[in-house]
Design a protein around this motif. Structure first.
Motif, PDB file in Angstrom:
ATOM      1  N   ALA A 151      48.504  50.006  47.102  1.00  6.55           N
ATOM      2  CA  ALA A 151      48.073  49.670  45.748  1.00  6.55           C
ATOM      3  C   ALA A 151      47.832  48.001  45.538  1.00  6.55           C
ATOM      4  O   ALA A 151      46.964  47.415  45.037  1.00  6.55           O
ATOM      5  CB  ALA A 151      48.836  50.110  44.520  1.00  6.55           C
ATOM      6  N   LEU A 152      48.941  47.378  45.896  1.00 11.46           N
ATOM      7  CA  LEU A 152      49.183  45.882  45.732  1.00 11.46           C
ATOM      8  C   LEU A 152      47.894  45.385  46.833  1.00 11.46           C
ATOM      9  O   LEU A 152      47.236  44.150  46.169  1.00 11.46           O
ATOM     10  CB  LEU A 152      50.404  45.479  46.045  1.00 11.46           C
ATOM     11  CG  LEU A 152      50.715  43.857  45.979  1.00 11.46           C
ATOM     12  CD1 LEU A 152      50.335  43.733  44.485  1.00 11.46           C
ATOM     13  CD2 LEU A 152      51.984  43.347  46.203  1.00 11.46           C
ATOM     14  N   ALA A 153      47.752  45.668  48.020  1.00 10.87           N
ATOM     15  CA  ALA A 153      46.677  45.105  48.836  1.00 10.87           C
ATOM     16  C   ALA A 153      45.369  45.465  48.219  1.00 10.87           C
ATOM     17  O   ALA A 153      44.490  44.447  48.221  1.00 10.87           O
ATOM     18  CB  ALA A 153      46.639  45.748  49.984  1.00 10.87           C
ATOM     19  N   ALA A 154      44.959  46.484  47.498  1.00 11.37           N
ATOM     20  CA  ALA A 154      43.526  46.795  46.933  1.00 11.37           C
ATOM     21  C   ALA A 154      43.461  45.620  45.781  1.00 11.37           C
ATOM     22  O   ALA A 154      42.516  45.283  45.433  1.00 11.37           O
ATOM     23  CB  ALA A 154      43.518  48.135  46.647  1.00 11.37           C
ATOM     24  N   ALA A 155      44.624  45.712  44.856  1.00 12.97           N
ATOM     25  CA  ALA A 155      44.424  44.864  43.797  1.00 12.97           C
ATOM     26  C   ALA A 155      44.166  43.526  44.209  1.00 12.97           C
ATOM     27  O   ALA A 155      43.541  42.714  43.380  1.00 12.97           O
ATOM     28  CB  ALA A 155      45.775  44.934  42.866  1.00 12.97           C
ATOM     29  N   GLN A 156      44.998  42.793  44.988  1.00 11.60           N
ATOM     30  CA  GLN A 156      44.820  41.729  45.419  1.00 11.60           C
ATOM     31  C   GLN A 156      43.627  41.513  46.113  1.00 11.60           C
ATOM     32  O   GLN A 156      42.831  40.119  45.954  1.00 11.60           O
ATOM     33  CB  GLN A 156      45.952  41.272  46.427  1.00 11.60           C
ATOM     34  CG  GLN A 156      46.067  39.645  46.574  1.00 11.60           C
ATOM     35  CD  GLN A 156      46.448  39.008  45.321  1.00 11.60           C
ATOM     36  OE1 GLN A 156      47.387  39.186  44.887  1.00 11.60           O
ATOM     37  NE2 GLN A 156      45.348  37.906  44.974  1.00 11.60           N
ATOM     38  N   THR A 157      43.094  42.394  46.854  1.00 11.82           N
ATOM     39  CA  THR A 157      41.545  42.000  47.355  1.00 11.82           C
ATOM     40  C   THR A 157      40.620  41.831  46.168  1.00 11.82           C
ATOM     41  O   THR A 157      39.665  41.227  46.157  1.00 11.82           O
ATOM     42  CB  THR A 157      41.264  43.353  48.307  1.00 11.82           C
ATOM     43  OG1 THR A 157      42.108  43.559  49.185  1.00 11.82           O
ATOM     44  CG2 THR A 157      39.826  43.285  48.739  1.00 11.82           C
ATOM     45  N   ALA A 158      40.841  42.760  45.069  1.00  6.52           N
ATOM     46  CA  ALA A 158      39.867  42.766  43.901  1.00  6.52           C
ATOM     47  C   ALA A 158      39.843  41.454  43.326  1.00  6.52           C
ATOM     48  O   ALA A 158      38.875  40.920  42.973  1.00  6.52           O
ATOM     49  CB  ALA A 158      40.295  43.697  42.889  1.00  6.52           C
ATOM     50  N   VAL A 159      41.043  40.936  43.222  1.00  8.03           N
ATOM     51  CA  VAL A 159      41.281  39.671  42.401  1.00  8.03           C
ATOM     52  C   VAL A 159      40.607  38.387  43.560  1.00  8.03           C
ATOM     53  O   VAL A 159      39.931  37.324  42.981  1.00  8.03           O
ATOM     54  CB  VAL A 159      42.682  39.341  42.094  1.00  8.03           C
ATOM     55  CG1 VAL A 159      42.886  37.702  41.507  1.00  8.03           C
ATOM     56  CG2 VAL A 159      43.125  40.202  41.146  1.00  8.03           C
ATOM     57  N   ASP A 160      40.957  38.431  44.890  1.00  5.98           N
ATOM     58  CA  ASP A 160      40.359  37.443  45.701  1.00  5.98           C
ATOM     59  C   ASP A 160      38.731  37.485  45.779  1.00  5.98           C
ATOM     60  O   ASP A 160      38.183  36.526  45.703  1.00  5.98           O
ATOM     61  CB  ASP A 160      40.868  37.772  47.311  1.00  5.98           C
ATOM     62  CG  ASP A 160      42.314  37.519  47.344  1.00  5.98           C
ATOM     63  OD1 ASP A 160      42.904  36.846  46.523  1.00  5.98           O
ATOM     64  OD2 ASP A 160      43.095  38.210  48.365  1.00  5.98           O
ATOM     65  N   LEU A 161      38.266  38.498  45.714  1.00  2.00           N
ATOM     66  CA  LEU A 161      36.876  38.904  45.591  1.00  2.00           C
ATOM     67  C   LEU A 161      36.168  38.266  44.366  1.00  2.00           C
ATOM     68  O   LEU A 161      35.246  37.340  44.261  1.00  2.00           O
ATOM     69  CB  LEU A 161      36.405  40.220  45.751  1.00  2.00           C
ATOM     70  CG  LEU A 161      36.294  40.956  47.081  1.00  2.00           C
ATOM     71  CD1 LEU A 161      36.243  42.354  47.038  1.00  2.00           C
ATOM     72  CD2 LEU A 161      35.530  40.266  48.275  1.00  2.00           C
ATOM     73  N   GLU A 162      36.832  38.613  43.273  1.00  2.16           N
ATOM     74  CA  GLU A 162      36.346  38.057  41.773  1.00  2.16           C
ATOM     75  C   GLU A 162      37.538  37.606  41.129  1.00  2.16           C
ATOM     76  O   GLU A 162      38.064  38.438  40.258  1.00  2.16           O
ATOM     77  CB  GLU A 162      35.615  39.224  41.138  1.00  2.16           C
ATOM     78  CG  GLU A 162      34.019  39.344  41.748  1.00  2.16           C
ATOM     79  CD  GLU A 162      33.292  40.494  40.719  1.00  2.16           C
ATOM     80  OE1 GLU A 162      33.680  40.676  39.696  1.00  2.16           O
ATOM     81  OE2 GLU A 162      32.447  40.936  41.409  1.00  2.16           O
ATOM     82  N   PRO A 163      37.931  36.101  41.023  1.00  6.94           N
ATOM     83  CA  PRO A 163      39.268  35.895  40.367  1.00  6.94           C
ATOM     84  C   PRO A 163      39.067  36.061  38.789  1.00  6.94           C
ATOM     85  O   PRO A 163      40.140  36.086  37.968  1.00  6.94           O
ATOM     86  CB  PRO A 163      39.204  34.470  40.857  1.00  6.94           C
ATOM     87  CG  PRO A 163      38.483  34.388  41.939  1.00  6.94           C
ATOM     88  CD  PRO A 163      37.430  35.246  42.038  1.00  6.94           C
ATOM     89  N   ASP A 164      37.867  36.047  38.513  1.00  6.33           N
ATOM     90  CA  ASP A 164      37.671  36.166  36.769  1.00  6.33           C
ATOM     91  C   ASP A 164      37.338  37.621  36.422  1.00  6.33           C
ATOM     92  O   ASP A 164      37.072  37.844  35.337  1.00  6.33           O
ATOM     93  CB  ASP A 164      36.505  35.218  36.216  1.00  6.33           C
ATOM     94  CG  ASP A 164      36.919  33.870  36.550  1.00  6.33           C
ATOM     95  OD1 ASP A 164      38.014  33.397  36.403  1.00  6.33           O
ATOM     96  OD2 ASP A 164      36.121  33.061  36.802  1.00  6.33           O
ATOM     97  N   ASN A 165      37.512  38.805  37.086  1.00  9.92           N
ATOM     98  CA  ASN A 165      37.228  40.059  36.910  1.00  9.92           C
ATOM     99  C   ASN A 165      38.302  40.394  35.976  1.00  9.92           C
ATOM    100  O   ASN A 165      39.513  40.695  36.514  1.00  9.92           O
ATOM    101  CB  ASN A 165      36.860  40.770  38.145  1.00  9.92           C
ATOM    102  CG  ASN A 165      36.424  42.297  37.963  1.00  9.92           C
ATOM    103  OD1 ASN A 165      36.874  42.773  36.892  1.00  9.92           O
ATOM    104  ND2 ASN A 165      35.525  42.805  38.615  1.00  9.92           N
ATOM    105  N   ALA A 166      38.027  40.839  35.048  1.00 12.39           N
ATOM    106  CA  ALA A 166      39.174  41.290  33.836  1.00 12.39           C
ATOM    107  C   ALA A 166      39.668  42.578  34.433  1.00 12.39           C
ATOM    108  O   ALA A 166      41.109  42.838  34.454  1.00 12.39           O
ATOM    109  CB  ALA A 166      38.579  41.407  32.408  1.00 12.39           C
TER     110      ALA A 166
END
Length: 356
Positions: A151-166
């Protein structure tokens, strides 16, 4: 000099007042409704936003993204089943619409259909490895499955791809939240709110963290803020009632829980909280009534009450002299939590009281 007596009437003669010509009411366009939905969502009133998206969809029924937008907000106001129906309609229109598939993943997860949700989100990110929102919703489902590292890996990937994605920031916070790392959870929730300040589901999560960490005054303020944004937010009333019950403000707790149940009669947690409140004020018949309503709803939904619920349910029956029912509830409590020594000790004490 003549004196005016009324509308269009003077002394000595009548004057006919011209009837105003009717004016046409401008027809609102789809873009007008979309704009209204976006403005309502920005204010934190997701119900009004869904209504505006619905009106836009009636004008443009074959637009999958309108259905997808409404479905996403329906999830956040606790209507995941309706969200699933809505987003499946979008996928009937466009089976390859990845944003709709991602929302379907989230709607399934919020219905506790976790394995289905994970499979759907994994298919989404396989189709587009750069789709941040897909990873964000995958992280949420993986957290609910109990897999912290994935879960942490997927969440961090999401933020890395779009740092401003709420949504990505919110779900990074959610991963930490599920596993009890509340400081990190709140930090990322607040980062999400910096991007989109009035997200009720994120504020609700922060309010709950305040509650479980003993910051009850901040919790109350947070839930009250949600209610100001959305007066029909049943979960906020429920959470507010829980905090008030915890600090001994029983009348305020009752008012908040009553309102939560009025808004959503099948909200099990609000019913069990009110049942516990009734127990605490020695309204044992009221406690049994609320627990019974909650139990009936769980049977309809294929879910269950918790071990603590059955424990107090049993004691409420014991105090109204229905020990056969009490023993039935205590047995269920032990079945759900066989290794909980505190529950076991309480059940033994209850059994002894019923034997006298």
């Amino acid at each position: 000099m003549q004196t005016r007596l009324g509308y269009g009437i003077q002394l000595g003669r009548n004057i006919r007042t011209p009837t105003p010509a009717p004016t046409a009411t401008p027809t609102r366009s789809v873009d007008d409704f979309i704009r209204a939905a976006e403005e309502a969502a920005a204010r934190g009133n997701y119900r009004a936003a869904v209504e505006a998206y619905d009106r836009a969809s009636r004008r443009r029924p074959n637009d999958p993204d309108l259905h997808r937008r409404a479905a996403r907000l329906l999830v956040f106001i606790g209507q995941a089943e309706k969200a699933e129906q809505r987003v499946r309609k979008a996928l009937e229109i466009d089976p390859g619409h990845l944003p709709s598939r991602a929302v379907l993943c989230m709607a399934l997860d919020w219905q506790k259909r976790i394995a289905e949700a994970i499979a759907e989100c994994q298919a989404v990110v396989a189709a587009d490895p750069n789709y941040a929102t897909g990873y964000a919703y995958l992280a949420e489902a993986l957290a609910d499955s109990g897999d912290f590292n994935a879960a942490l890996a997927a969440a961090q990937t999401a933020v890395d791809l779009e740092p401003d994605n709420a949504d990505a920031l919110r779900n990074l916070g959610y991963v930490y939240d599920v596993f009890g790392r509340y400081d990190m959870a709140r930090y990322h929730y607040e980062r999400a709110l910096e991007r989109s300040p009035n997200m009720p589901h994120v504020l609700s999560a922060i309010g709950r963290i305040y509650y479980v960490t003993g910051q009850t005054a901040n919790a109350i303020k947070t839930f009250q803020l949600i209610i100001e944004m959305d007066p029909q937010h049943a979960e906020a009333y429920q959470q507010l009632g829980m905090v008030y019950r915890f600090i001994g403000e029983r009348q305020k707790a009752r008012e908040a829980l009553d309102r939560a149940i009025e808004l959503e009669p099948m909200r099990v947690r609000a019913l069990t909280e009110r049942a516990l409140l009734n127990f605490q004020v020695r309204n044992y018949f009221g406690s049994v009534e609320d627990y019974t309503r909650a139990l009936t709803i769980t049977q309809q939904l294929g879910t269950s009450l918790g071990a603590i619920d059955y424990l107090y349910y049993g004691f409420a029956y014991r105090w109204i002299q229905e020990c056969d029912k009490a023993r039935e509830m205590w047995a269920k409590s032990l079945e759900l939590a066989p290794n909980d020594q505190e529950i076991k000790a309480n059940v033994e004490a209850g059994m002894a009281a019923c034997s006298r």
